[in-house]
Scaffold this motif. Sequence first.
Motif, PDB file in Angstrom:
ATOM      1  N   ILE A 170       8.167  40.936 -20.995  1.00  0.00           N
ATOM      2  CA  ILE A 170       8.923  40.086 -20.385  1.00  0.00           C
ATOM      3  C   ILE A 170       8.764  39.296 -19.057  1.00  0.00           C
ATOM      4  O   ILE A 170       9.058  38.253 -18.615  1.00  0.00           O
ATOM      5  N   SER A 171       8.087  40.310 -18.197  1.00  0.00           N
ATOM      6  CA  SER A 171       7.911  39.779 -17.026  1.00  0.00           C
ATOM      7  C   SER A 171       6.272  39.262 -16.951  1.00  0.00           C
ATOM      8  O   SER A 171       5.296  40.007 -16.969  1.00  0.00           O
ATOM      9  N   ARG A 172       5.903  37.913 -17.056  1.00  0.00           N
ATOM     10  CA  ARG A 172       4.819  37.407 -16.958  1.00  0.00           C
ATOM     11  C   ARG A 172       3.972  37.376 -15.535  1.00  0.00           C
ATOM     12  O   ARG A 172       2.691  37.326 -15.618  1.00  0.00           O
ATOM     13  N   LYS A 173       4.798  37.389 -14.640  1.00  0.00           N
ATOM     14  CA  LYS A 173       4.177  37.193 -13.252  1.00  0.00           C
ATOM     15  C   LYS A 173       3.821  38.525 -12.729  1.00  0.00           C
ATOM     16  O   LYS A 173       3.249  38.769 -11.621  1.00  0.00           O
ATOM     17  N   THR A 174       4.057  39.776 -13.511  1.00  0.00           N
ATOM     18  CA  THR A 174       3.839  41.154 -12.997  1.00  0.00           C
ATOM     19  C   THR A 174       2.098  41.409 -13.137  1.00  0.00           C
ATOM     20  O   THR A 174       1.625  41.137 -14.146  1.00  0.00           O
ATOM     21  N   ARG A 175       1.625  41.882 -12.194  1.00  0.00           N
ATOM     22  CA  ARG A 175       0.314  41.928 -12.147  1.00  0.00           C
ATOM     23  C   ARG A 175      -0.241  43.475 -12.480  1.00  0.00           C
ATOM     24  O   ARG A 175       0.622  44.171 -12.506  1.00  0.00           O
ATOM     25  N   SER A 176      -1.484  43.812 -12.607  1.00  0.00           N
ATOM     26  CA  SER A 176      -1.825  45.260 -13.076  1.00  0.00           C
ATOM     27  C   SER A 176      -1.348  46.167 -11.886  1.00  0.00           C
ATOM     28  O   SER A 176      -0.784  47.348 -12.341  1.00  0.00           O
ATOM     29  N   VAL A 177      -1.602  45.826 -10.652  1.00  0.00           N
ATOM     30  CA  VAL A 177      -1.267  46.704  -9.478  1.00  0.00           C
ATOM     31  C   VAL A 177       0.304  47.031  -9.408  1.00  0.00           C
ATOM     32  O   VAL A 177       0.902  47.870  -9.065  1.00  0.00           O
ATOM     33  N   ASP A 178       0.973  45.865  -9.709  1.00  0.00           N
ATOM     34  CA  ASP A 178       2.578  46.037  -9.738  1.00  0.00           C
ATOM     35  C   ASP A 178       2.884  47.084 -10.972  1.00  0.00           C
ATOM     36  O   ASP A 178       3.936  47.837 -10.755  1.00  0.00           O
TER      37      ASP A 178
ATOM     38  N   VAL B  90      12.033  47.901 -13.071  1.00  0.00           N
ATOM     39  CA  VAL B  90      12.457  47.297 -12.006  1.00  0.00           C
ATOM     40  C   VAL B  90      11.347  47.207 -10.842  1.00  0.00           C
ATOM     41  O   VAL B  90      11.276  45.891 -10.307  1.00  0.00           O
ATOM     42  N   VAL B  91      10.823  48.276 -10.420  1.00  0.00           N
ATOM     43  CA  VAL B  91       9.653  48.047  -9.558  1.00  0.00           C
ATOM     44  C   VAL B  91       8.666  47.202  -9.910  1.00  0.00           C
ATOM     45  O   VAL B  91       8.175  46.372  -9.144  1.00  0.00           O
ATOM     46  N   GLY B  92       8.174  47.211 -11.158  1.00  0.00           N
ATOM     47  CA  GLY B  92       6.998  46.225 -11.518  1.00  0.00           C
ATOM     48  C   GLY B  92       7.555  44.743 -11.544  1.00  0.00           C
ATOM     49  O   GLY B  92       6.771  43.951 -11.072  1.00  0.00           O
ATOM     50  N   PHE B  93       8.820  44.450 -11.983  1.00  0.00           N
ATOM     51  CA  PHE B  93       9.303  43.255 -11.813  1.00  0.00           C
ATOM     52  C   PHE B  93       9.664  42.630 -10.450  1.00  0.00           C
ATOM     53  O   PHE B  93       9.222  41.461 -10.231  1.00  0.00           O
ATOM     54  N   CYS B  94       9.936  43.590  -9.769  1.00  0.00           N
ATOM     55  CA  CYS B  94      10.379  43.004  -8.317  1.00  0.00           C
ATOM     56  C   CYS B  94       9.119  42.868  -7.496  1.00  0.00           C
ATOM     57  O   CYS B  94       9.054  41.794  -6.683  1.00  0.00           O
ATOM     58  N   LEU B  95       8.102  43.761  -7.613  1.00  0.00           N
ATOM     59  CA  LEU B  95       7.150  43.448  -7.063  1.00  0.00           C
ATOM     60  C   LEU B  95       6.470  42.364  -7.465  1.00  0.00           C
ATOM     61  O   LEU B  95       5.683  41.415  -6.647  1.00  0.00           O
ATOM     62  N   GLY B  96       6.243  41.887  -8.610  1.00  0.00           N
ATOM     63  CA  GLY B  96       5.607  40.800  -9.383  1.00  0.00           C
ATOM     64  C   GLY B  96       6.385  39.657  -9.082  1.00  0.00           C
ATOM     65  O   GLY B  96       5.731  38.409  -8.754  1.00  0.00           O
ATOM     66  N   ARG B  97       7.770  39.459  -8.967  1.00  0.00           N
ATOM     67  CA  ARG B  97       8.567  38.435  -8.618  1.00  0.00           C
ATOM     68  C   ARG B  97       8.616  37.979  -7.327  1.00  0.00           C
ATOM     69  O   ARG B  97       8.544  36.708  -7.083  1.00  0.00           O
ATOM     70  N   PHE B  98       8.674  38.904  -6.288  1.00  0.00           N
ATOM     71  CA  PHE B  98       9.411  38.671  -4.959  1.00  0.00           C
ATOM     72  C   PHE B  98       7.936  38.998  -4.256  1.00  0.00           C
ATOM     73  O   PHE B  98       7.624  38.002  -3.246  1.00  0.00           O
ATOM     74  N   ILE B  99       7.210  39.766  -4.092  1.00  0.00           N
ATOM     75  CA  ILE B  99       6.190  40.393  -3.185  1.00  0.00           C
ATOM     76  C   ILE B  99       5.172  39.220  -3.539  1.00  0.00           C
ATOM     77  O   ILE B  99       4.325  38.598  -2.672  1.00  0.00           O
ATOM     78  N   HIS B 100       4.779  39.228  -4.919  1.00  0.00           N
ATOM     79  CA  HIS B 100       3.553  38.275  -5.147  1.00  0.00           C
ATOM     80  C   HIS B 100       3.893  36.879  -4.856  1.00  0.00           C
ATOM     81  O   HIS B 100       3.034  35.850  -4.341  1.00  0.00           O
ATOM     82  N   ARG B 101       5.314  36.413  -5.040  1.00  0.00           N
ATOM     83  CA  ARG B 101       5.598  34.870  -4.721  1.00  0.00           C
ATOM     84  C   ARG B 101       5.327  34.696  -2.942  1.00  0.00           C
ATOM     85  O   ARG B 101       4.936  33.751  -2.703  1.00  0.00           O
TER      86      ARG B 101
END
Length: 504
Positions: free
Chosen positions: A424-432, A481-492
């Motif tokens: 679902i979340s394409r922006k989530t990285r490995s570390v996330d 939720v944790v992986g999605f939020c890290l990829g979506r907001f922190i990464h951005r």
Amino acid sequence: MTLPLTDLIVFLIYITGIVLFGASFYFRSRSSDAFTSGGGNIPSWVVGMSIFATFVSSISFLALPGNAYQTNWNGFVFSLSIPIAVFFAVKYFVPLYRSINSVSAYSYLEKRFGPWARIYASACYLLTQLARMGSILYLLALPMNALFGWDIRIIIIVTGALVMFYSMMGGIQAVVWTDAIQGLVLISGAVACVLVLLFSMPVGPAQTFAIASEYDKFSLGSFSFDFSASTFWVILIYGLFINLQNYGIDQNYVQRYMTTKTEKEAKFSTWMGGILYVPVSLLFFLIGTALFAYYKVHPELLPAELSSIDMADRVFPYFIVNGLPVGVTGLLIAAIFAAGMSTISTSLNSTATIILTDYYQKYADNISEKSSMMVLYVSSLVIGALGIMAALAMTQVKSALDAWWALSSIFSGGMLGLFLLGVISRKTRSVDAAIGAVVGVLLICWVSLSPTYFTDGVWVQFRSPLHTNLAIVVGTIGIFVVGFCLGRFIHRQKESPKKKMSKP
């Protein structure tokens, strides 16, 4: 107790026939591809029956009647979630696995998040299968113990060895084809048992339903939103998540998606195997309820040592031995063995496949067809031995069904959350994803273990208020939720200053 000759003949013919039939596929499974995927040429209806038989197991055949006898039909809510899970599996997961063309369910995670994700998921899967094999072998031994008085431990060891023999000899083709036969046998056994119970009542079948209604045995559980108890909603939510995991990412099922010729056939097999389980599981719950009514009318037929509610898992095996007509007893014992053997053989083949694809072929040097086959054989042998040890440990629990549900929630490790995150979340990285997985595992341990260990002192306030079955739900949501939020907001936020500086 001495088993009537007719029943003994029925049972021995079945066991001998299945073992020899499964072993005969040795001549068609001389390559690692044939051993793990059957060359992709197995008929879709056979695969569908195999999926059904794998899902049933002796957990369903003995623990579900025991659960219904002990309480009500609350556990049937689990079955009602299956069609929803199958729909998502057919729509999203089957096409995904067919497109990447890998016999391993966890190769996608490596493509998406790196090697750690594949190792994490496959390790969780191996632990889950050990718990599953242990529960099944234990429940498989109960009727034989009631029948002959043999030591349960000896029965577990011998049964495990027989299944290991034919599954190692014949590979996935032996597993799938014997599953198809065993699926038909166990359905026949369940139908026969229901009919005998209903028509053994003094006033007829209607008396069963009258007694069951009087004691509220058809209840699906409380509809309150109390998530600390085994309510309708807790079992439904648990069922949705665990069945999404089963049909979406479980190697037992994913491996079967690769054994058919086309994607269309794989989808048909998935629908067939999933939908067939719903009415058959209803039969199992009806057996438990009918047993309750039967022994309410004939209390003198139930030994005092089985009258305790903690002995519910042993009531059905006792009835099989003492309450069924000659010939039907042999059929029922064969059906229970059919249910257990199909699932154990599946677990052995799938775990050996995971060890080969996710570990040996990734990290070993000078890989040959001969060495790959040796890994498959040795892995099946080792996992089978560990499964037998888990079954021996299972003899100490009160309810095999509750134990299996609890262990499956813990060992699943929130794998479903990791898969959903990747899809679902394409922006989530490995570390996330890794951080999310750590959080998810901690949440699973908290929900599963805190009710047992946080019982007094200052730790009571940190005790989970949720039912332990919800561990997989909390873990899956936590990872996502944790992986999605890290990829979506922190990464951005880290990328945005760079984008601003690049503007003229």
